[in-house]
Design a protein around this motif. Structure first.
Motif, PDB file in Angstrom:
ATOM      1  N   SER A   1      11.276 -52.040   1.008  1.00 37.91           N
ATOM      2  CA  SER A   1      12.487 -52.815   1.280  1.00 37.91           C
ATOM      3  C   SER A   1      12.974 -52.472   2.690  1.00 37.91           C
ATOM      4  CB  SER A   1      13.574 -52.464   0.267  1.00 37.91           C
ATOM      5  OG  SER A   1      14.182 -51.217   0.601  1.00 37.91           O
ATOM      6  N   ASP A   2      14.112 -53.033   3.054  1.00 36.87           N
ATOM      7  CA  ASP A   2      14.641 -52.754   4.400  1.00 36.87           C
ATOM      8  C   ASP A   2      15.280 -51.366   4.502  1.00 36.87           C
ATOM      9  OD1 ASP A   2      17.056 -53.084   3.097  1.00 36.87           O
ATOM     10  OD2 ASP A   2      17.795 -54.687   4.398  1.00 36.87           O
ATOM     11  N   ARG A   3      15.219 -50.575   3.417  1.00 42.75           N
ATOM     12  CA  ARG A   3      15.664 -49.184   3.553  1.00 42.75           C
ATOM     13  C   ARG A   3      14.593 -48.364   4.282  1.00 42.75           C
ATOM     14  NH1 ARG A   3      20.321 -50.397   0.591  1.00 42.75           N
ATOM     15  NH2 ARG A   3      20.142 -52.495   1.455  1.00 42.75           N
ATOM     16  N   SER A   4      13.362 -48.934   4.353  1.00 44.58           N
ATOM     17  CA  SER A   4      12.407 -48.363   5.317  1.00 44.58           C
ATOM     18  C   SER A   4      11.974 -49.501   6.232  1.00 44.58           C
ATOM     19  CB  SER A   4      11.236 -47.645   4.634  1.00 44.58           C
ATOM     20  OG  SER A   4      10.454 -48.489   3.826  1.00 44.58           O
ATOM     21  N   ASP A   5      10.709 -49.902   6.213  1.00 44.99           N
ATOM     22  CA  ASP A   5      10.284 -50.914   7.184  1.00 44.99           C
ATOM     23  C   ASP A   5       9.880 -52.243   6.566  1.00 44.99           C
ATOM     24  OD1 ASP A   5       7.993 -49.984   6.040  1.00 44.99           O
ATOM     25  OD2 ASP A   5       6.981 -49.418   7.884  1.00 44.99           O
ATOM     26  N   GLY A   6      10.332 -52.498   5.326  1.00 46.45           N
ATOM     27  CA  GLY A   6      10.224 -53.852   4.788  1.00 46.45           C
ATOM     28  C   GLY A   6      11.340 -54.698   5.366  1.00 46.45           C
ATOM     29  N   THR A   7      11.324 -55.995   5.084  1.00 46.51           N
ATOM     30  CA  THR A   7      12.376 -56.837   5.664  1.00 46.51           C
ATOM     31  C   THR A   7      13.391 -57.332   4.635  1.00 46.51           C
ATOM     32  OG1 THR A   7      10.866 -58.741   5.547  1.00 46.51           O
ATOM     33  CG2 THR A   7      10.995 -57.580   7.646  1.00 46.51           C
ATOM     34  N   ASP A   8      13.136 -57.153   3.342  1.00 48.38           N
ATOM     35  CA  ASP A   8      14.098 -57.606   2.322  1.00 48.38           C
ATOM     36  C   ASP A   8      14.967 -56.455   1.832  1.00 48.38           C
ATOM     37  OD1 ASP A   8      13.035 -60.211   2.204  1.00 48.38           O
ATOM     38  OD2 ASP A   8      11.476 -59.552   0.808  1.00 48.38           O
ATOM     39  N   PRO A   9      16.257 -56.697   1.642  1.00 46.08           N
ATOM     40  CA  PRO A   9      17.068 -55.689   0.946  1.00 46.08           C
ATOM     41  C   PRO A   9      16.503 -55.483  -0.465  1.00 46.08           C
ATOM     42  CG  PRO A   9      18.446 -57.406   1.935  1.00 46.08           C
ATOM     43  CD  PRO A   9      17.030 -57.862   2.063  1.00 46.08           C
ATOM     44  N   PRO A  10      16.711 -54.298  -1.050  1.00 52.36           N
ATOM     45  CA  PRO A  10      16.100 -54.001  -2.349  1.00 52.36           C
ATOM     46  C   PRO A  10      16.361 -55.071  -3.418  1.00 52.36           C
ATOM     47  CG  PRO A  10      17.097 -52.023  -1.443  1.00 52.36           C
ATOM     48  CD  PRO A  10      17.441 -53.137  -0.502  1.00 52.36           C
ATOM     49  N   ALA A  11      17.582 -55.582  -3.493  1.00 50.71           N
ATOM     50  CA  ALA A  11      17.904 -56.569  -4.529  1.00 50.71           C
ATOM     51  C   ALA A  11      17.099 -57.850  -4.316  1.00 50.71           C
ATOM     52  CB  ALA A  11      19.402 -56.876  -4.520  1.00 50.71           C
TER      53      ALA A  11
ATOM     54  N   ALA B   1      19.544 -54.739  -9.572  1.00 49.32           N
ATOM     55  CA  ALA B   1      18.917 -56.065  -9.499  1.00 49.32           C
ATOM     56  C   ALA B   1      17.848 -56.236 -10.565  1.00 49.32           C
ATOM     57  CB  ALA B   1      18.310 -56.277  -8.113  1.00 49.32           C
ATOM     58  N   ALA B   2      17.139 -55.154 -10.892  1.00 49.67           N
ATOM     59  CA  ALA B   2      16.061 -55.239 -11.888  1.00 49.67           C
ATOM     60  C   ALA B   2      16.632 -55.590 -13.258  1.00 49.67           C
ATOM     61  CB  ALA B   2      15.294 -53.921 -11.945  1.00 49.67           C
ATOM     62  N   ARG B   3      17.783 -55.013 -13.576  1.00 50.23           N
ATOM     63  CA  ARG B   3      18.421 -55.320 -14.867  1.00 50.23           C
ATOM     64  C   ARG B   3      18.771 -56.794 -14.926  1.00 50.23           C
ATOM     65  NH1 ARG B   3      21.128 -50.529 -13.583  1.00 50.23           N
ATOM     66  NH2 ARG B   3      20.287 -48.759 -14.741  1.00 50.23           N
ATOM     67  N   THR B   4      19.291 -57.338 -13.851  1.00 47.70           N
ATOM     68  CA  THR B   4      19.693 -58.744 -13.823  1.00 47.70           C
ATOM     69  C   THR B   4      18.478 -59.669 -13.855  1.00 47.70           C
ATOM     70  OG1 THR B   4      21.503 -58.032 -12.411  1.00 47.70           O
ATOM     71  CG2 THR B   4      21.140 -60.411 -12.599  1.00 47.70           C
ATOM     72  N   ALA B   5      17.469 -59.332 -13.056  1.00 46.20           N
ATOM     73  CA  ALA B   5      16.322 -60.247 -12.912  1.00 46.20           C
ATOM     74  C   ALA B   5      15.350 -60.141 -14.075  1.00 46.20           C
ATOM     75  CB  ALA B   5      15.590 -59.950 -11.600  1.00 46.20           C
ATOM     76  N   GLY B   6      15.390 -59.030 -14.810  1.00 47.37           N
ATOM     77  CA  GLY B   6      14.409 -58.854 -15.870  1.00 47.37           C
ATOM     78  C   GLY B   6      13.061 -58.413 -15.334  1.00 47.37           C
ATOM     79  N   VAL B   7      13.105 -57.476 -14.396  1.00 48.81           N
ATOM     80  CA  VAL B   7      11.876 -56.891 -13.860  1.00 48.81           C
ATOM     81  C   VAL B   7      11.891 -55.408 -14.241  1.00 48.81           C
ATOM     82  CG1 VAL B   7      10.722 -56.209 -11.704  1.00 48.81           C
ATOM     83  CG2 VAL B   7      11.690 -58.498 -11.928  1.00 48.81           C
ATOM     84  N   THR B   8      10.751 -54.899 -14.706  1.00 50.67           N
ATOM     85  CA  THR B   8      10.657 -53.468 -14.993  1.00 50.67           C
ATOM     86  C   THR B   8      10.459 -52.734 -13.676  1.00 50.67           C
ATOM     87  OG1 THR B   8       9.832 -53.751 -17.240  1.00 50.67           O
ATOM     88  CG2 THR B   8       9.254 -51.692 -16.132  1.00 50.67           C
ATOM     89  N   LEU B   9      11.302 -51.717 -13.450  1.00 51.35           N
ATOM     90  CA  LEU B   9      11.285 -51.037 -12.154  1.00 51.35           C
ATOM     91  C   LEU B   9      10.784 -49.597 -12.280  1.00 51.35           C
ATOM     92  CD1 LEU B   9      12.173 -51.258  -9.110  1.00 51.35           C
ATOM     93  CD2 LEU B   9      14.299 -50.154  -9.831  1.00 51.35           C
TER      94      LEU B   9
END
Ligand code: AMP
Ligand code: ZN
Ligand code: FE
Ligand code: FE
Length: 297
Positions: free
Chosen positions: A9-19, A50-58
């Motif tokens: 995510s963008d907390r390192s060098d990805g471009t999307d915020p974690p959510a 965000a995982a709880r809302t989206a229904g993704v296992t994290l």
């Protein structure tokens, strides 16, 4: 069941915020997502919500910058207690090393006539905890010096480039032990990626790492050609290591690494999570749960 265990995510060098990363993973049909920012757990909370809302296992993780036999290697650490003091201290050293490297990199660029300031890099780096070469690359793109990150690495920032600066990285075997003490499990990221020297990562080297507590190796990775994957899979079988596969998604920062484009087999994830619960129990640490979520539909 689509399982992608290595993303940024963008907390390192990805471009999307974690959510946003979690939402996109859901859109791409990813059921189980590993968030593994470089050297930081800062995105974990936002991703969990965000995982709880989206229904993704994290599965919460960190890709730790390590060194083995003199070369940089990346270690995927899953489900460690992020407050375990020796882990916190070592990640701090790595992050400090990143921040010290930045001015040195910019000075080398200045030496060859490219003038970029720390503020230019900060402007493109957003929320990151782990400032890296990709952010310098983005600043070079923003300046019109190069068309994209790849070109920036090829011309300036890669190990042979004129602006390359070495930085601190954790000792690999020590870090494997530290993660175990923190109640987590470790998987070697892209061990035979072409851009690293990996001569030390032969069967003997991997056996030594397994003896140090390594649980698995990332076999299916975009930086491994097909034949490399076959050879690594065979080594993993011989050494009884878990085999993972993942996209190493970086948002728009790395083309051709779409979420879910490479995946881990369900039985391998199951094995990894069993090892994680054993590690958690014997560590006595408070480790993060796997957030089991599934879409309602
Ligand atoms: P750093 O953490 O600052 O050492 O930079 C390493 C990051 O740069 C990793 O996320 C790599 O995936 C990325 N990287 C390395 N080589 C390239 C390249 N040729 N193009 C784009 N990103 C790269
Ligand atoms: Zn990265
Ligand atoms: Fe990596
Ligand atoms: Fe990565």
């Amino acid at each position: 069941m689509r399982i992608d265990l290595h993303t940024h995510s963008d907390r390192s060098d990805g471009t999307d915020p974690p959510a946003e990363l979690v939402r996109r993973a859901h859109e791409r049909g990813v059921d189980v997502l590993g968030l593994t920012d470089h050297d930081t757990a800062e995105g974990w909370q936002e991703a969990a919500d965000a995982a709880r809302t989206a229904g993704v296992t994290l599965v919460r993780g960190i890709e730790v910058s390590c060194r083995f036999a003199g070369y940089g290697v990346h270690l995927l650490a899953y489900l460690p207690d992020p407050t375990y003091p020796p882990l916190v201290a070592e990640l701090r050293r790595v992050l400090d090393g990143r921040n010290e490297r930045l001015p040195a990199t910019l000075e080398k660029l200045r030496d060859i006539g490219i003038h970029i300031g720390v503020d230019d890099v900060r402007a493109v780096a957003g929320e990151t905890a782990a400032m890296g070469r990709p952010h310098v690359a983005d600043a070079l793109v923003a300046r019109g010096v190069v068309p994209d990150r790849n070109a920036a690495f090829g011309r300036y920032l890669g190990p042979q480039g004129p602006a390359y600066v070495r930085r601190y990285a954790a000792d690999l075997e020590t870090m494997i032990g530290t993660i175990a003490e923190a109640g987590g499990v470790t998987v070697l990221a892209h061990p035979w990626a072409a851009r690293h020297d990996h001569s030390a990562m032969d069967e003997r080297g991997l056996a030594r790492l397994k003896a140090a507590g390594l649980s698995g190796i990332e076999v299916d990775h975009h930086d491994h050609p097909g034949r490399t994957r076959d050879a690594l899979r065979e080594l993993a079988r011989r050494l009884d290591l878990v085999v993972t596969g993942s996209s190493d998604h970086h948002g728009t920062g790395k083309p051709d690494h779409e979420l879910g484009s490479l995946t881990t087999a369900p039985d391998q994830l199951e094995r990894l999570l069993e090892l994680a619960s054993v590690a958690s129990a014997s560590s006595g640490r408070q480790t993060p749960e796997v957030l089991h979520c599934s879409a309602d539909s």
